[in-house]
Design an enzyme around this catalytic site. Structure first.
Site, PDB file in Angstrom:
ATOM      1  N   ASN A 162       0.932  -1.109   0.047  1.00  0.00           N
ATOM      2  CA  ASN A 162       0.154   0.152  -0.012  1.00  0.00           C
ATOM      3  C   ASN A 162       0.756   1.345   0.111  1.00  0.00           C
ATOM      4  O   ASN A 162       1.452   1.664   1.158  1.00  0.00           O
ATOM      5  CB  ASN A 162      -1.016  -0.030   1.281  1.00  0.00           C
ATOM      6  N   TRP A 163       1.021   1.901  -1.145  1.00  0.00           N
ATOM      7  CA  TRP A 163       1.699   2.945  -1.234  1.00  0.00           C
ATOM      8  C   TRP A 163       1.334   4.299  -0.707  1.00  0.00           C
ATOM      9  O   TRP A 163       2.081   5.359  -0.716  1.00  0.00           O
ATOM     10  CB  TRP A 163       2.349   3.071  -3.038  1.00  0.00           C
ATOM     11  N   LYS A 164       0.033   4.131  -0.470  1.00  0.00           N
ATOM     12  CA  LYS A 164      -0.672   5.436  -0.027  1.00  0.00           C
ATOM     13  C   LYS A 164      -0.296   6.570  -0.964  1.00  0.00           C
ATOM     14  O   LYS A 164      -0.222   6.493  -2.183  1.00  0.00           O
ATOM     15  CB  LYS A 164      -0.034   5.849   1.557  1.00  0.00           C
ATOM     16  N   HIS A 249      -9.615   1.374   4.267  1.00  0.00           N
ATOM     17  CA  HIS A 249      -8.304   1.485   4.912  1.00  0.00           C
ATOM     18  C   HIS A 249      -8.585   2.301   5.999  1.00  0.00           C
ATOM     19  O   HIS A 249      -9.371   3.364   5.888  1.00  0.00           O
ATOM     20  CB  HIS A 249      -7.166   2.071   3.780  1.00  0.00           C
ATOM     21  N   GLU A 251      -7.135   4.839   7.111  1.00  0.00           N
ATOM     22  CA  GLU A 251      -6.748   6.415   6.797  1.00  0.00           C
ATOM     23  C   GLU A 251      -8.058   7.033   6.169  1.00  0.00           C
ATOM     24  O   GLU A 251      -8.329   8.285   6.171  1.00  0.00           O
ATOM     25  CB  GLU A 251      -5.425   6.500   5.985  1.00  0.00           C
ATOM     26  N   GLU A 321      -6.037  -4.642  10.427  1.00  0.00           N
ATOM     27  CA  GLU A 321      -4.876  -3.715  10.626  1.00  0.00           C
ATOM     28  C   GLU A 321      -5.120  -2.788  11.947  1.00  0.00           C
ATOM     29  O   GLU A 321      -5.923  -1.884  11.808  1.00  0.00           O
ATOM     30  CB  GLU A 321      -4.965  -2.746   9.480  1.00  0.00           C
ATOM     31  N   GLY A 327       1.862   2.510  10.579  1.00  0.00           N
ATOM     32  CA  GLY A 327       2.809   3.769  10.220  1.00  0.00           C
ATOM     33  C   GLY A 327       3.488   4.363  11.754  1.00  0.00           C
ATOM     34  O   GLY A 327       4.178   5.026  11.785  1.00  0.00           O
ATOM     35  N   SER A 366       2.926  -1.880  10.537  1.00  0.00           N
ATOM     36  CA  SER A 366       4.373  -1.752  10.575  1.00  0.00           C
ATOM     37  C   SER A 366       4.926  -3.019  10.399  1.00  0.00           C
ATOM     38  O   SER A 366       6.008  -3.507  11.161  1.00  0.00           O
ATOM     39  CB  SER A 366       4.596  -1.373  12.036  1.00  0.00           C
ATOM     40  N   GLY A 387       2.720  -1.190   4.399  1.00  0.00           N
ATOM     41  CA  GLY A 387       2.801   0.233   3.851  1.00  0.00           C
ATOM     42  C   GLY A 387       4.106   0.903   3.800  1.00  0.00           C
ATOM     43  O   GLY A 387       4.829   0.572   2.766  1.00  0.00           O
ATOM     44  N   GLY A 388       4.778   1.541   4.958  1.00  0.00           N
ATOM     45  CA  GLY A 388       6.143   2.005   4.635  1.00  0.00           C
ATOM     46  C   GLY A 388       7.092   0.991   4.012  1.00  0.00           C
ATOM     47  O   GLY A 388       8.018   1.482   3.081  1.00  0.00           O
TER      48      GLY A 388
END
Ligand code: PEP
Length: 405
Positions: A162-164, A249, A251, A321, A327, A366, A387-388
């Site tokens: 997930n590159w956001k 998601h 976010e 999640e 994150g 994470s 993500g990251g």
């Protein structure tokens, strides 16, 4: 009204079996034949008995279109789908699965997997997980006896990046060019999806080309078109060759007011369109501390999947999640992640125990190259939403490698 009778003709028996099951799930009564001769014989005995014929152009002995010609002479209103070309197919007769870009890949992979397992020794290493499945979400304290019933299932691991809101087109292309050749080998046993910003989707699809890496979006509107400024429909994603979509998601729930009511429409819409929905659920830190984790998961899973018919539940991917782990570098312990995911599986089991065995549930929060192996080694965790650590090829490759069975 009875199910539509469908004659399915193909000389590849595994394909016949898979497509047959798939079509049955879509509500067809499937009659399968391995040759045009057998199909014609069946058809002659009951020319008006079949509403639809689905076949391949390249059948041994007789071409698919020649066979259809003979059938049409007996029943001019016969609907037909020819998979290597569409000369007989009115638009209204297209079956949605043939429009799914991921389906040919999925079938090819499945056929390869079955062939491998048929030829391997009984003690071979598995290409997917075999795990015990808790069949009910009832708590241990409850009198529900289903808690104690366990069963096994095979599920193929999936890791999704997930590159956001990261990576321009040029950066996306650079990532893919470095990532793809190194990831290809992993795709024999792990499904890999790259969920990019809308602006980079075409680039990701095109660079992925013939590699078995799928492209996903990070959101989608449930309507086909209309006055929804800033939104994107399933059809728009499909047209680009996108195969999956992240929905719900945290976010989006938090910053863009995504509701369970909207997700209850988006998830079935994605399925109907032929996209693989990756539905995110999870609790806040305050909810976990208040002992509210299961209540929150129950509410989200039940609401968001309410309009998904049981037969299609296994096609949904769920990502657990915990919001406090996204994150933040604060990963759930493997035991916490396993417990929550087993609970989510049991919630699916409340709808249908077979679907609970099949549905893939990922962990997200994470995940990195250092903690992936232990998390993904848990019996109910079928992969990761990352993500990251998905922004760099090295770390995402390490996570995908850790997902191998
Ligand atoms: C995510 O964005 O879904 C996620 C899990 O992010 P991270 O891996 O950075 O925690």
């Amino acid at each position: 009204m009875g199910a539509t009778r469908l004659l399915l003709v193909d000389d590849e028996e595994t394909l016949l079996d898979l497509l047959g099951k798939y079509l049955e799930r879509l509500g067809y009564e499937v009659h399968a034949c391995t040759s045009a001769a057998v199909a014609l014989e069946r058809f002659h005995s009951d020319p008006s008995g079949y509403a639809l014929v689905l076949t391949d152009l390249t059948l041994p002995g007789m071409k698919g279109d020649a066979m259809l010609e003979q059938m049409r002479a007996l029943n001019p209103s016969l609907r037909a789908i020819l998979t290597s070309g569409y000369p007989y197919v009115p638009q209204s007769d297209y079956v949605s699965f043939l429009q799914k870009p991921f389906l040919p890949k999925m079938l090819a992979e499945e056929i390869r997997r079955r062939r491998c397992s048929a030829s391997a020794s009984p003690n071979r290493s598995r290409t997917s997980r075999q795990v015990a499945v808790r069949r009910s979400s009832c708590s241990r304290a409850s009198p529900c006896r289903a808690w104690r019933r366990w069963m096994t299932a095979d599920r193929r691991p999936l890791v999704a990046a997930n590159w956001k809101m990261n990576k321009t087109n040029a950066e996306a292309e650079q990532f893919m060019r470095e990532f793809l050749p190194r990831a290809e080998e992993l795709t024999t046993s792990v499904d890999i999806v790259v969920c990019a910003p809308f602006t980079a989707l075409r680039t990701v699809v095109e660079t992925a080309g013939a590699y078995r890496i799928s492209t996903g979006a990070q959101n989608m509107h449930e309507e086909d078109a209309g006055a929804f400024t800033g939104e994107v429909s399933a059809a728009m994603l499909l047209e680009l060759g996108v195969e999956a979509v992240v929905l719900g998601h945290s976010e989006r729930r938090r910053y863009f007011a995504e509701t369970d009511a909207a997700l209850a429409r988006k998830v079935p819409k994605a399925l109907e369109a032929g996209l693989l929905p990756i539905l995110c659920v999870g609790e806040t830190e305050a909810e976990r501390e208040a002992g509210e984790t299961e209540r929150k998961l129950r509410q989200q899973v039940q609401a968001d999947l309410a309009a998904v018919e049981v037969a299609r539940l296994p096609e949904v991917v769920i990502a657990y999640e915990p919001i406090w782990a996204i994150g933040t570098g604060k990963t759930a312990t493997p035991a916490q992640a396993q417990a929550a995911i087993a609970f989510v599986r049991a919630l699916v089991g409340d709808r249908d125990s077979a679907a609970a065995q099949e549905v893939r549930i990922l962990y997200g929060g994470s995940v990195d190259a250092g903690n992936a192996a232990e998390l993904l080694g848990q019996e109910d965790i079928d992969g990761a939403l990352v993500g990251g650590a998905s922004l760099q090829p090295d770390s995402f490759l390490a996570i995908a490698a850790a997902a191998q069975p």
